[in-house]
Design a protein around this motif. Sequence first.
Motif, PDB file in Angstrom:
ATOM      1  N   LYS A  30      62.044 120.789 188.963  1.00 26.93           N
ATOM      2  CA  LYS A  30      61.657 120.413 190.649  1.00 26.93           C
ATOM      3  C   LYS A  30      60.340 119.740 190.686  1.00 26.93           C
ATOM      4  O   LYS A  30      59.774 119.164 192.232  1.00 26.93           O
ATOM      5  N   PHE A  31      59.604 119.333 188.949  1.00 34.88           N
ATOM      6  CA  PHE A  31      58.658 118.491 189.252  1.00 34.88           C
ATOM      7  C   PHE A  31      59.157 116.929 189.107  1.00 34.88           C
ATOM      8  O   PHE A  31      60.104 116.760 188.458  1.00 34.88           O
ATOM      9  N   VAL A  32      58.147 115.770 189.394  1.00 36.72           N
ATOM     10  CA  VAL A  32      58.621 114.446 189.552  1.00 36.72           C
ATOM     11  C   VAL A  32      57.108 114.094 188.565  1.00 36.72           C
ATOM     12  O   VAL A  32      55.678 113.524 189.139  1.00 36.72           O
ATOM     13  N   GLN A  33      57.320 112.848 187.752  1.00 37.55           N
ATOM     14  CA  GLN A  33      56.228 112.405 188.034  1.00 37.55           C
ATOM     15  C   GLN A  33      55.114 111.034 188.924  1.00 37.55           C
ATOM     16  O   GLN A  33      56.225 110.306 189.156  1.00 37.55           O
ATOM     17  N   LEU A  34      54.289 111.296 188.936  1.00 31.65           N
ATOM     18  CA  LEU A  34      53.277 110.343 189.001  1.00 31.65           C
ATOM     19  C   LEU A  34      53.566 108.741 189.023  1.00 31.65           C
ATOM     20  O   LEU A  34      53.332 108.991 187.737  1.00 31.65           O
ATOM     21  N   SER A  35      53.880 107.983 189.813  1.00 28.38           N
ATOM     22  CA  SER A  35      53.883 106.905 189.347  1.00 28.38           C
ATOM     23  C   SER A  35      52.202 106.620 189.090  1.00 28.38           C
ATOM     24  O   SER A  35      51.487 107.171 189.003  1.00 28.38           O
ATOM     25  N   GLU A  36      52.414 105.042 187.544  1.00 24.63           N
ATOM     26  CA  GLU A  36      50.655 104.903 187.407  1.00 24.63           C
ATOM     27  C   GLU A  36      49.973 105.025 188.876  1.00 24.63           C
ATOM     28  O   GLU A  36      48.488 105.391 188.589  1.00 24.63           O
ATOM     29  N   GLU A  37      49.984 104.340 190.030  1.00 24.64           N
ATOM     30  CA  GLU A  37      49.731 103.599 191.179  1.00 24.64           C
ATOM     31  C   GLU A  37      48.797 105.405 191.909  1.00 24.64           C
ATOM     32  O   GLU A  37      47.631 105.560 191.801  1.00 24.64           O
ATOM     33  N   GLU A  38      49.864 106.295 191.989  1.00 21.69           N
ATOM     34  CA  GLU A  38      49.965 107.233 192.257  1.00 21.69           C
ATOM     35  C   GLU A  38      48.893 108.233 191.475  1.00 21.69           C
ATOM     36  O   GLU A  38      47.894 108.889 192.229  1.00 21.69           O
ATOM     37  N   ALA A  39      49.037 108.210 189.976  1.00 21.05           N
ATOM     38  CA  ALA A  39      47.824 108.975 189.543  1.00 21.05           C
ATOM     39  C   ALA A  39      46.800 108.655 189.875  1.00 21.05           C
ATOM     40  O   ALA A  39      45.534 109.229 188.842  1.00 21.05           O
ATOM     41  N   LYS A  40      46.005 106.994 189.680  1.00 21.17           N
ATOM     42  CA  LYS A  40      45.041 106.564 189.502  1.00 21.17           C
ATOM     43  C   LYS A  40      44.552 106.614 191.251  1.00 21.17           C
ATOM     44  O   LYS A  40      43.201 107.379 191.046  1.00 21.17           O
ATOM     45  N   LYS A  41      45.072 107.321 191.989  1.00 19.06           N
ATOM     46  CA  LYS A  41      44.588 107.590 193.103  1.00 19.06           C
ATOM     47  C   LYS A  41      44.453 109.088 193.158  1.00 19.06           C
ATOM     48  O   LYS A  41      42.972 109.258 193.367  1.00 19.06           O
ATOM     49  N   VAL A  42      44.428 109.869 192.720  1.00 22.09           N
ATOM     50  CA  VAL A  42      44.524 111.181 191.547  1.00 22.09           C
ATOM     51  C   VAL A  42      43.149 111.188 191.639  1.00 22.09           C
ATOM     52  O   VAL A  42      42.056 111.689 191.720  1.00 22.09           O
ATOM     53  N   TYR A  43      43.029 110.312 189.864  1.00 25.98           N
ATOM     54  CA  TYR A  43      41.966 110.101 189.542  1.00 25.98           C
ATOM     55  C   TYR A  43      40.615 109.354 190.387  1.00 25.98           C
ATOM     56  O   TYR A  43      39.415 110.669 189.747  1.00 25.98           O
ATOM     57  N   VAL A  44      40.917 108.307 190.238  1.00 24.78           N
ATOM     58  CA  VAL A  44      39.570 108.449 191.025  1.00 24.78           C
ATOM     59  C   VAL A  44      39.066 109.286 192.079  1.00 24.78           C
ATOM     60  O   VAL A  44      37.741 108.712 192.188  1.00 24.78           O
ATOM     61  N   SER A  45      40.070 110.272 193.340  1.00 25.18           N
ATOM     62  CA  SER A  45      39.323 110.407 193.899  1.00 25.18           C
ATOM     63  C   SER A  45      38.399 112.187 193.569  1.00 25.18           C
ATOM     64  O   SER A  45      38.620 112.265 194.313  1.00 25.18           O
ATOM     65  N   GLU A  46      38.516 112.066 192.204  1.00 25.92           N
ATOM     66  CA  GLU A  46      38.913 113.564 191.816  1.00 25.92           C
ATOM     67  C   GLU A  46      36.922 114.040 191.528  1.00 25.92           C
ATOM     68  O   GLU A  46      36.439 115.029 192.556  1.00 25.92           O
ATOM     69  N   ARG A  47      36.333 112.939 191.354  1.00 21.89           N
ATOM     70  CA  ARG A  47      34.670 113.539 191.569  1.00 21.89           C
ATOM     71  C   ARG A  47      34.776 113.735 193.216  1.00 21.89           C
ATOM     72  O   ARG A  47      33.077 114.327 193.406  1.00 21.89           O
ATOM     73  N   THR A  48      34.431 112.507 193.562  1.00 22.26           N
ATOM     74  CA  THR A  48      34.023 112.287 195.318  1.00 22.26           C
ATOM     75  C   THR A  48      34.739 113.300 196.150  1.00 22.26           C
ATOM     76  O   THR A  48      33.696 114.130 196.588  1.00 22.26           O
ATOM     77  N   ASN A  49      35.838 114.204 195.880  1.00 23.86           N
ATOM     78  CA  ASN A  49      36.436 115.478 196.622  1.00 23.86           C
ATOM     79  C   ASN A  49      35.603 116.418 195.746  1.00 23.86           C
ATOM     80  O   ASN A  49      35.348 117.078 196.843  1.00 23.86           O
ATOM     81  N   ASP A  50      35.138 116.968 194.542  1.00 28.05           N
ATOM     82  CA  ASP A  50      34.886 117.339 194.079  1.00 28.05           C
ATOM     83  C   ASP A  50      33.276 117.061 194.811  1.00 28.05           C
ATOM     84  O   ASP A  50      32.177 118.775 195.186  1.00 28.05           O
ATOM     85  N   ILE A  51      32.087 116.713 195.691  1.00 23.16           N
ATOM     86  CA  ILE A  51      31.587 116.051 195.513  1.00 23.16           C
ATOM     87  C   ILE A  51      31.109 116.910 197.160  1.00 23.16           C
ATOM     88  O   ILE A  51      29.942 117.202 197.249  1.00 23.16           O
ATOM     89  N   HIS A  52      32.416 116.576 197.920  1.00 21.47           N
ATOM     90  CA  HIS A  52      32.483 117.062 198.833  1.00 21.47           C
ATOM     91  C   HIS A  52      32.855 118.996 199.001  1.00 21.47           C
ATOM     92  O   HIS A  52      32.238 119.294 199.872  1.00 21.47           O
ATOM     93  N   MET A  53      33.525 119.137 198.207  1.00 18.39           N
ATOM     94  CA  MET A  53      33.242 120.321 198.011  1.00 18.39           C
ATOM     95  C   MET A  53      32.203 121.493 197.796  1.00 18.39           C
ATOM     96  O   MET A  53      32.138 122.062 198.395  1.00 18.39           O
ATOM     97  N   GLU A  54      31.064 120.386 196.270  1.00 13.89           N
ATOM     98  CA  GLU A  54      30.393 121.029 196.701  1.00 13.89           C
ATOM     99  C   GLU A  54      29.221 121.042 197.447  1.00 13.89           C
ATOM    100  O   GLU A  54      28.596 122.038 198.276  1.00 13.89           O
ATOM    101  N   ILE A  55      29.103 119.880 198.456  1.00 16.89           N
ATOM    102  CA  ILE A  55      28.558 120.290 199.623  1.00 16.89           C
ATOM    103  C   ILE A  55      28.949 121.018 201.360  1.00 16.89           C
ATOM    104  O   ILE A  55      28.261 121.662 201.689  1.00 16.89           O
ATOM    105  N   ILE A  56      30.296 121.380 200.866  1.00 19.63           N
ATOM    106  CA  ILE A  56      30.351 122.371 201.847  1.00 19.63           C
ATOM    107  C   ILE A  56      29.919 123.906 201.283  1.00 19.63           C
ATOM    108  O   ILE A  56      29.392 124.718 202.188  1.00 19.63           O
TER     109      ILE A  56
END
Length: 109
Positions: A30-56
């Motif tokens: 049931k798993f699919v490999q994310l494309s390089e572009e899709e994976a990049k979106k996940v990695y570049v947004s990781e810290r920003t999402n963490d900051i939002h969660m910390e703010i919450i």
Amino acid sequence: MLWKCTVCGMTVEGNDAPDKCPKCGAPKEKFVQLSEEEAKKVYVSERTNDIHMEIIGYCDKIFRLCKEGIDLDLDPPCVALFNNAKDEIYTIKQRSKAEIAGHVGKGKW
Ligand SMILES: [Zn+2]
């Protein structure tokens, strides 16, 4: 490599997909490999999402402090200030939650 469960959306890092999804238990197929572009979106947004969660998290703390200040009821200006802060902090919290929801919708999580 980043793998995504097509059943629940959980992403997992690894050279190969996991034998089963750590969230929903779906099998490896049931798993699919994310494309390089899709994976990049996940990695570049990781810290920003963490900051939002910390703010919450801070918002919850500030909200509780405001409620405590209101309950102590020292004087009307203080109670008014805590009431205003309580409303403002709710807005800040909801804004960060809405931003995270937007990121998830765009694959940035
Ligand atoms: Zn899953």
